[in-house]
Design an enzyme around this catalytic site. Structure first.
Site, PDB file in Angstrom:
ATOM      1  N   CYS A 113       0.814  -1.222   0.000  1.00 24.18           N
ATOM      2  CA  CYS A 113       0.000   0.000   0.000  1.00 24.18           C
ATOM      3  C   CYS A 113       0.844   1.267   0.000  1.00 24.18           C
ATOM      4  O   CYS A 113       0.352   2.337  -0.339  1.00 24.18           O
ATOM      5  CB  CYS A 113      -0.964   0.007   1.181  1.00 24.18           C
ATOM      6  SG  CYS A 113      -2.063  -1.397   1.168  1.00 24.18           S
ATOM      7  N   HIS A 252      -2.948   7.056   2.961  1.00 20.19           N
ATOM      8  CA  HIS A 252      -3.466   5.773   2.467  1.00 20.19           C
ATOM      9  C   HIS A 252      -4.828   5.532   3.118  1.00 20.19           C
ATOM     10  O   HIS A 252      -4.991   5.696   4.317  1.00 20.19           O
ATOM     11  CB  HIS A 252      -2.488   4.652   2.820  1.00 20.19           C
ATOM     12  CG  HIS A 252      -3.032   3.288   2.542  1.00 20.19           C
ATOM     13  ND1 HIS A 252      -3.711   2.995   1.379  1.00 20.19           N
ATOM     14  CD2 HIS A 252      -3.020   2.144   3.273  1.00 20.19           C
ATOM     15  CE1 HIS A 252      -4.082   1.725   1.411  1.00 20.19           C
ATOM     16  NE2 HIS A 252      -3.686   1.191   2.550  1.00 20.19           N
ATOM     17  N   ASN A 282     -10.388   0.070   0.769  1.00 20.87           N
ATOM     18  CA  ASN A 282      -8.932   0.117   0.684  1.00 20.87           C
ATOM     19  C   ASN A 282      -8.501  -0.427  -0.680  1.00 20.87           C
ATOM     20  O   ASN A 282      -8.691  -1.604  -0.974  1.00 20.87           O
ATOM     21  CB  ASN A 282      -8.351  -0.744   1.826  1.00 20.87           C
ATOM     22  CG  ASN A 282      -6.833  -0.773   1.841  1.00 20.87           C
ATOM     23  OD1 ASN A 282      -6.193  -0.380   0.872  1.00 20.87           O
ATOM     24  ND2 ASN A 282      -6.273  -1.255   2.932  1.00 20.87           N
TER      25      ASN A 282
END
Ligand code: ACO
Length: 325
Positions: A113, A252, A282
């Protein structure tokens, strides 16, 4: 030589999938998911779409917004944990062909990520070294293909999508500040165990939990809250700036509770954080460029404003970039 982001773009496939529309067998609820994560919707790619297809759509928008032709791109950096193929060919080369950019060097990059932030810093370093002038940086992911649909503690969190930026050499741009880190000793907190060279696929294998994403959610949560704050403070220290000097923080998008905890601990007003998780879930390394493009398309970011991008992910990696628009 300095660098500037000259165009951004993103793509979210299909229609939003609401928490209420998740498979009934999951034994979950909108109330649980939203209260624990801030997520209401996510997007899933269609069976015909590949990760490089999502990347293509985001890249075309970024190129258009940068007023840059695909033939002008020197290098394609493709961040992903969900490439079209395991190992090779690299998704960056597939994107190069789909874009019509045969002159561009092309490579994939995996820092989970945090991958987009790692790729952005790589682009900056290539431009600083005067090796390339125009670089396409893409984060594209299809988490829906690698989550375990029997594990409600992970599959509800993730979605598919892509974000892209064009980074160009610009002598007049201000220098960027960067912090890239990793805590390899905790690497096993977020894994996909099967299919690599340690646990290669064998003829007759049954698809089971090891083929999918697995996560120690609490460990990752505590890690995230600590390292996001650490990275923001690191970038402020490097640049000699204070929180008041930063206009937007694009984190993020993993869990809105993580962002709220970072804001409270570091005394940063929540209004500075760009939050898109409610409608995306996500999307791993696509999440920062998607959120950045959504921010830019609102038309509120003025030249000279400061944007801080900050991420964390499997590895466990973390990092951030502070740049001036
Ligand atoms: N629906 C209903 N109940 C659920 C669900 C669900 N989807 N998932 C878990 N639960 C239950 C659990 O079974 C547990 O029940 P129990 O108390 O009866 O055992 C209860 O809810 C609490 O579970 P916790 O795991 O303690 O829930 P928590 O509040 O810690 O939230 C979460 C879990 C959202 C995963 C959180 O830990 C988190 O956000 N962690 C960070 C995850 C993250 O950021 N990942 C991104 C990594 S980036 C990358 O590289 C991929």
């Amino acid at each position: 030589m300095n660098a500037r982001i000259t165009g951004t773009g993103h793509y979210l496939p299909g229609s939003p999938i609401h928490n209420d529309d998740l498979p009934k067998e999951l034994d979950t609820s909108h109330e649980w998911i939203h209260s624990h994560t801030g997520i209401t919707n996510r997007h899933w790619a269609s069976p015909e779409e590949a990760c490089s297809d999502l990347a293509l759509k985001a890249s075309l928008k970024a190129l258009e917004n940068a007023n840059c032709k695909a033939e002008e791109i020197d290098l394609i950096l493709f961040s992903t944990v969900t490439p079209d193929f395991i190992s090779f060919p690299a998704s960056a080369t597939l994107l190069q062909d789909k874009l019509g950019a045969p002159q561009a060097a092309a490579m994939d990059l995996n820092a989970a990520c945090s991958g987009f932030v790692y790729a952005l810093e790589t682009a900056y370093a290539f431009i600083k070294a005067e090796r390339y002038k125009k670089i396409l940086v893409v984060g594209s992911e299809m988490l829906s293909r690698i989550v375990d649909w029997n594990d409600r503690s992970t599959c509800v969190l993730f979605g598919d999508g892509a974000g892209a930026v064009v980074v160009e050499a610009d002598e007049k741009a201000s220098p960027w500040f960067s912090a890239l880190n990793a805590r390899g000793k905790d690497a096993m907190a977020l894994t996909r165990l099967q299919g690599g060279t340690l646990n290669p696929y064998k003829s007759g294998d049954v698809v089971d939990h090891g083929h999918f994403l697995a996560m120690d959610g609490k460990k990752v949560y505590l890690f995230a809250v600590s390292v996001l704050g650490e990275t923001i403070q690191n970038l402020l220290k490097q640049s000699g700036l204070t929180v008041e000097d930063i206009d937007y923080i694009v984190p993020h998008q993993a869990n809105s509770r993580i962002i709220e905890a970072v804001a409270a601990r570091n005394k940063i007003p929540m209004e500075k954080f760009v939050l898109t998780i409610e409608d995306t879930g996500n999307t791993s390394s696509a999440s920062i460029p998607i959120a950045l493009d959504i921010l830019i398309q609102k038309g509120e970011v003025k030249p000279g404003q400061r944007i801080l991008l900050v991420g964390f992910g499997a590895g466990l990696t973390y990092g951030g970039t502070l740049l001036q628009w």
